[in-house]
Design a protein around this motif. Structure first.
Motif, PDB file in Angstrom:
ATOM      1  N   LYS A 141       0.856  -1.185   0.000  1.00 13.51           N
ATOM      2  CA  LYS A 141       0.000   0.000   0.000  1.00 13.51           C
ATOM      3  C   LYS A 141       0.889   1.231   0.000  1.00 13.51           C
ATOM      4  N   PRO A 142       0.469   2.303  -0.697  1.00 14.58           N
ATOM      5  CA  PRO A 142       1.334   3.489  -0.748  1.00 14.58           C
ATOM      6  C   PRO A 142       1.748   3.955   0.652  1.00 14.58           C
ATOM      7  N   GLY A 143       0.815   3.928   1.611  1.00  7.95           N
ATOM      8  CA  GLY A 143       1.127   4.357   2.973  1.00  7.95           C
ATOM      9  C   GLY A 143       2.213   3.507   3.605  1.00  7.95           C
ATOM     10  N   LYS A 144       2.101   2.192   3.401  1.00  6.22           N
ATOM     11  CA  LYS A 144       3.084   1.259   3.982  1.00  6.22           C
ATOM     12  C   LYS A 144       4.451   1.486   3.379  1.00  6.22           C
ATOM     13  N   LEU A 145       4.462   1.734   2.075  1.00  3.23           N
ATOM     14  CA  LEU A 145       5.747   1.958   1.407  1.00  3.23           C
ATOM     15  C   LEU A 145       6.451   3.172   1.996  1.00  3.23           C
ATOM     16  N   LYS A 146       5.642   4.198   2.303  1.00  8.37           N
ATOM     17  CA  LYS A 146       6.231   5.418   2.842  1.00  8.37           C
ATOM     18  C   LYS A 146       6.735   5.193   4.261  1.00  8.37           C
ATOM     19  N   GLU A 147       5.986   4.389   5.011  1.00  4.68           N
ATOM     20  CA  GLU A 147       6.430   4.079   6.374  1.00  4.68           C
ATOM     21  C   GLU A 147       7.741   3.305   6.354  1.00  4.68           C
ATOM     22  N   LEU A 148       7.825   2.453   5.321  1.00  4.64           N
ATOM     23  CA  LEU A 148       8.974   1.577   5.202  1.00  4.64           C
ATOM     24  C   LEU A 148      10.307   2.332   5.221  1.00  4.64           C
ATOM     25  N   ILE A 149      10.317   3.493   4.593  1.00  2.05           N
ATOM     26  CA  ILE A 149      11.596   4.192   4.476  1.00  2.05           C
ATOM     27  C   ILE A 149      11.808   5.157   5.631  1.00  2.05           C
ATOM     28  N   GLY A 150      10.961   5.086   6.644  1.00  2.00           N
ATOM     29  CA  GLY A 150      11.161   5.983   7.779  1.00  2.00           C
ATOM     30  C   GLY A 150       9.979   6.903   7.903  1.00  2.00           C
ATOM     31  N   GLY A 151       9.856   7.502   9.074  1.00  2.00           N
ATOM     32  CA  GLY A 151       8.621   8.224   9.370  1.00  2.00           C
ATOM     33  C   GLY A 151       8.649   9.675   8.988  1.00  2.00           C
ATOM     34  N   ASP A 152       7.741  10.426   9.628  1.00  6.33           N
ATOM     35  CA  ASP A 152       7.602  11.852   9.361  1.00  6.33           C
ATOM     36  C   ASP A 152       8.717  12.624  10.068  1.00  6.33           C
ATOM     37  N   ILE A 153       8.927  13.834   9.573  1.00  9.76           N
ATOM     38  CA  ILE A 153       9.920  14.701  10.202  1.00  9.76           C
ATOM     39  C   ILE A 153       9.242  16.003  10.614  1.00  9.76           C
ATOM     40  N   ILE A 154       9.348  16.338  11.897  1.00 10.43           N
ATOM     41  CA  ILE A 154       8.802  17.620  12.357  1.00 10.43           C
ATOM     42  C   ILE A 154       9.987  18.557  12.594  1.00 10.43           C
ATOM     43  N   THR A 155       9.925  19.694  11.922  1.00  9.91           N
ATOM     44  CA  THR A 155      11.000  20.679  12.073  1.00  9.91           C
ATOM     45  C   THR A 155      10.417  21.895  12.795  1.00  9.91           C
ATOM     46  N   PHE A 156      11.099  22.396  13.811  1.00 13.92           N
ATOM     47  CA  PHE A 156      10.581  23.594  14.496  1.00 13.92           C
ATOM     48  C   PHE A 156      11.707  24.503  14.972  1.00 13.92           C
ATOM     49  N   THR A 157      11.346  25.735  15.238  1.00 16.54           N
ATOM     50  CA  THR A 157      12.305  26.701  15.812  1.00 16.54           C
ATOM     51  C   THR A 157      11.733  27.239  17.121  1.00 16.54           C
ATOM     52  N   LEU A 158      12.638  27.665  18.031  1.00 13.29           N
ATOM     53  CA  LEU A 158      12.219  28.117  19.368  1.00 13.29           C
ATOM     54  C   LEU A 158      12.816  29.482  19.687  1.00 13.29           C
ATOM     55  N   ASN A 159      12.136  30.236  20.564  1.00  9.45           N
ATOM     56  CA  ASN A 159      12.778  31.398  21.176  1.00  9.45           C
ATOM     57  C   ASN A 159      13.625  30.889  22.337  1.00  9.45           C
ATOM     58  N   TYR A 160      14.864  31.375  22.422  1.00  7.92           N
ATOM     59  CA  TYR A 160      15.797  30.803  23.396  1.00  7.92           C
ATOM     60  C   TYR A 160      15.372  31.102  24.838  1.00  7.92           C
ATOM     61  N   THR A 161      15.273  30.028  25.631  1.00 10.93           N
ATOM     62  CA  THR A 161      15.103  30.173  27.091  1.00 10.93           C
ATOM     63  C   THR A 161      15.942  29.100  27.754  1.00 10.93           C
ATOM     64  N   ASN A 162      16.001  29.155  29.076  1.00 15.49           N
ATOM     65  CA  ASN A 162      16.782  28.150  29.810  1.00 15.49           C
ATOM     66  C   ASN A 162      16.088  26.790  29.833  1.00 15.49           C
ATOM     67  N   ALA A 163      14.771  26.797  29.571  1.00 16.45           N
ATOM     68  CA  ALA A 163      13.987  25.568  29.711  1.00 16.45           C
ATOM     69  C   ALA A 163      14.116  24.623  28.518  1.00 16.45           C
ATOM     70  N   ILE A 164      14.914  25.040  27.529  1.00 21.66           N
ATOM     71  CA  ILE A 164      14.975  24.261  26.296  1.00 21.66           C
ATOM     72  C   ILE A 164      15.365  22.811  26.528  1.00 21.66           C
ATOM     73  N   GLU A 165      16.445  22.572  27.280  1.00 19.80           N
ATOM     74  CA  GLU A 165      16.923  21.207  27.493  1.00 19.80           C
ATOM     75  C   GLU A 165      15.828  20.361  28.125  1.00 19.80           C
ATOM     76  N   GLU A 166      15.151  20.951  29.101  1.00 23.40           N
ATOM     77  CA  GLU A 166      14.079  20.253  29.807  1.00 23.40           C
ATOM     78  C   GLU A 166      12.953  19.886  28.835  1.00 23.40           C
ATOM     79  N   PHE A 167      12.621  20.864  27.995  1.00 25.07           N
ATOM     80  CA  PHE A 167      11.573  20.660  26.973  1.00 25.07           C
ATOM     81  C   PHE A 167      11.950  19.520  26.029  1.00 25.07           C
ATOM     82  N   LEU A 168      13.189  19.533  25.539  1.00 27.05           N
ATOM     83  CA  LEU A 168      13.634  18.506  24.589  1.00 27.05           C
ATOM     84  C   LEU A 168      13.609  17.119  25.222  1.00 27.05           C
TER      85      LEU A 168
END
Lengths: 261, 337
Positions: free
Chosen positions: B220-247
């Protein structure tokens, strides 16, 4: 068997619809033999004034001698070009469509041949009518004219069959045209279509004797000049029929195995 | 589910030595839209033509509805409809004449032809133009007429070789609609080839990726896409000290495979599946930890990525024989009008 007949009619119908739609093509194919008749018949018409030549030609009217030749030449051309339609069908993908349908394969060459023969018959009828207007009188009467047309159809069957068999393996129109050109003129001039065999050098008259064109021309000429002289009509007709059977069998065999590659 | 087409180690080598198909095995279920995806020259058309008996296989067997094609091609031809890549309609006939001749070839009685033929012409939006010569039709109309011709005898299986090649996007979508309708309303099995990714993705229940005469992947087209790896979420943040905790918190979410730190404050989360469902959760965590997300983007793998993965390159044009070029040129000329 019933299927073969129905499919043959369907294929033939398609070709004929297309033929009758192309008005310029009809006009040209109708006019061309008439021009031949008028031109050749007229330039050579004085030849039969010479009593010796008149004896060679078997008639005092060169046009009467010429007309059967022109009829057969026209049938030859209408037949031998039948193959182009297979090449064209292959190019536009229509041949694959025919091959993918549950039809008797032989109906493809038979239908196209039938259509070419009908076109040839129409042309022959026009030539014969024009010849009549120019003063040719058919010794065998109206029935003889119908038989002449029938013989011309049987004859064009041979060459459309050959042309279709060739086209089943040839992929380009150019190659087919080259083969057609290679075949037609020698066939014409080595036959008794335009000149009597008695006027030919020995070697040529031998070739003329085995040339299928001669076998078609001779019965037509007898019907035109002498009338119902069966001893000279039947042999030619029988040989034409034998050629027809061989070609029909070959095209049946070739198209049954035809694939798309 | 019933297997309606079975292809077993099918091999086709042409006379000039070209190995067009190098031993492929697959089967198609009844009522399925099955797609062959691959570039020109991959062996798609050869496979179709061998299944419907237009070409003789060099090796291997093909069964259509349980019938061996080699032994009984005539019976198979009754079951199938075929619309070739070249759009095999006759330019010098009208639309109606094309359809009528097709009906005669299948020995359909006049009365039934009138019923079915007119219905098909209406369905494919050609009824008003049925008395016009096909040479005045547009590329899309021609293609629709060709498919209508392939349907006149109500085939069980429809073979469409590149049904939307050379057509504009709008026409392409219309043809997709017809194809889906045929499957849904008539339970028809449809086998199509294409080199358009979106077409395989949108339309097909299952897709086989074919390249150099081999099936590289099939699912199935969906399965084929899963086969090669999943989705990628890209984001940017405003810098704070809590970043490490968030990640760290994000990393602990169930479907997250990895979190990467890219230069210039860009972060990437690799998700095994359903990246879209993860986005709200990421926002929740960011609120909890007091981190401000300034942008976020989800990228899903396309079939193009799948194709790239299995063949090592993107869809490209293969060399073809001179005659193929002639055919293609003629076809393009006819299609563009």
């Amino acid at each position: 068997m019933m299927g073969l007949v129905l499919d043959t009619f369907t294929i033939c119908k398609r070709e004929l619809i297309k033929y009758f739609r192309q008005k310029p093509r009809i006009i040209v194919t109708m006019i061309q033999p008439v021009i031949w008749l008028a031109l050749m018949g007229n330039t050579m018409s004085k030849i039969t004034n010479n009593p010796f030549a008149s004896k060679l030609f078997g008639t005092g009217n060169y046009l009467s001698f010429m007309t059967p030749g022109i009829v057969i030449m026209t049938s030859l051309f209408s037949g031998i070009f039948a193959g182009t339609s297979i090449i064209w069908d292959r190019r536009i993908g229509y041949l694959d469509k025919l091959l993918a349908a549950p039809i008797k394969r032989a109906s493809i060459p038979f239908g196209k041949t039938l259509s070419a023969s009908i076109q040839g018959a129409l042309q022959s009828a026009i030539i014969l009518l024009f010849a009549y207007i120019l003063g040719v009188r058919f010794a065998s009467g109206f029935l003889g004219v119908l038989v002449i047309i029938l013989i011309s159809m049987l004859f064009s069957f041979i060459f459309s069959g050959i042309s279709l068999i060739l086209s089943s393996t040839i992929k380009t129109i150019e190659t087919l045209m080259a083969i057609i050109n290679f075949m037609t003129l020698p066939l014409m001039f080595s036959s008794t279509a335009l000149f009597p065999s008695k006027a030919m050098p020995d070697w040529l008259s031998v070739i003329a004797k085995i040339n299928p064109l001669s076998y078609a021309v001779n019965p037509i000429r007898t019907l035109t000049i002498k009338g119902w002289e069966f001893s000279s009509i039947l042999p030619g007709v029988i040989i034409i029929l034998i050629f027809d059977l061989i070609v029909a069998f070959l095209s049946y065999y070739v198209f049954k195995r035809l694939t798309s590659d | 589910m019933k297997e309606i087409i079975k292809v077993a180690s099918l091999k086709k080598t042409y006379k000039n030595g070209t190995e067009a198909v190098k031993g492929i095995t697959f089967s198609i279920n009844e009522g399925e839209i099955f797609g062959f995806l691959g570039p020109n020259g991959a062996g798609k058309t050869t496979t179709i033509k061998t299944i419907i008996g237009l070409l003789k296989p060099t090796e291997g067997e093909v069964f259509v509805n349980g019938i061996n094609v080699k032994e009984n091609p005539f019976e198979v031809r009754r079951l199938i409809g075929y619309a070739s890549q070249e759009t095999g309609v006759d330019d010098n006939l009208t639309g109606e004449e094309n359809l009528r001749i097709q009906a005669s070839l299948y020995h359909i009685p006049e009365k039934e032809y009138l019923e079915r033929g007119m219905e098909l012409l209406k369905m494919f939006g050609l009824y008003e133009r049925r008395k016009d010569l096909v040479s005045f039709y547009s590329g899309g109309m021609r293609k629709r007429l060709d498919i209508a011709c392939a349907l006149i005898h109500r085939p069980k299986i429809l073979f469409l070789d590149e049904p939307t090649l050379g057509l504009d996007v709008q026409t392409r979508v219309t043809i997709w609609d017809y194809i889906v309708k045929l499957r849904d309303n008539h339970k028809m099995t449809i086998f199509l080839t294409t080199h358009y990714m979106e077409e395989a993705d949108e339309l097909c229940d299952r897709v086989a990726i074919i390249d150099h005469g081999e099936i590289k992947a099939l699912d199935k087209p969906g399965k084929l896409k899963e086969l090669i790896g999943g989705d990628i979420i890209t984001f940017t943040l405003n810098y704070t000290n809590a970043i490490e905790e968030f990640l760290t918190a994000v990393k602990e979410l169930p479907t997250v495979k990895d979190v990467r730190k890219l230069p210039r404050g860009i972060f990437q989360i690799i998700v095994s599946q359903n990246g879209d469902r993860l986005i709200p959760k990421i926002f929740e965590i960011s609120k909890e930890k007091g981190v401000e997300i300034t942008s976020i983007r989800l990228k899903r793998p396309t079939l193009d990525d799948v194709y790239l993965h299995f063949t090592g390159r993107r869809i490209r044009d293969e060399e073809a024989t001179k005659e193929d070029h002639v055919r293609r040129r003629i076809m393009m000329r006819r299609t563009r009008r």
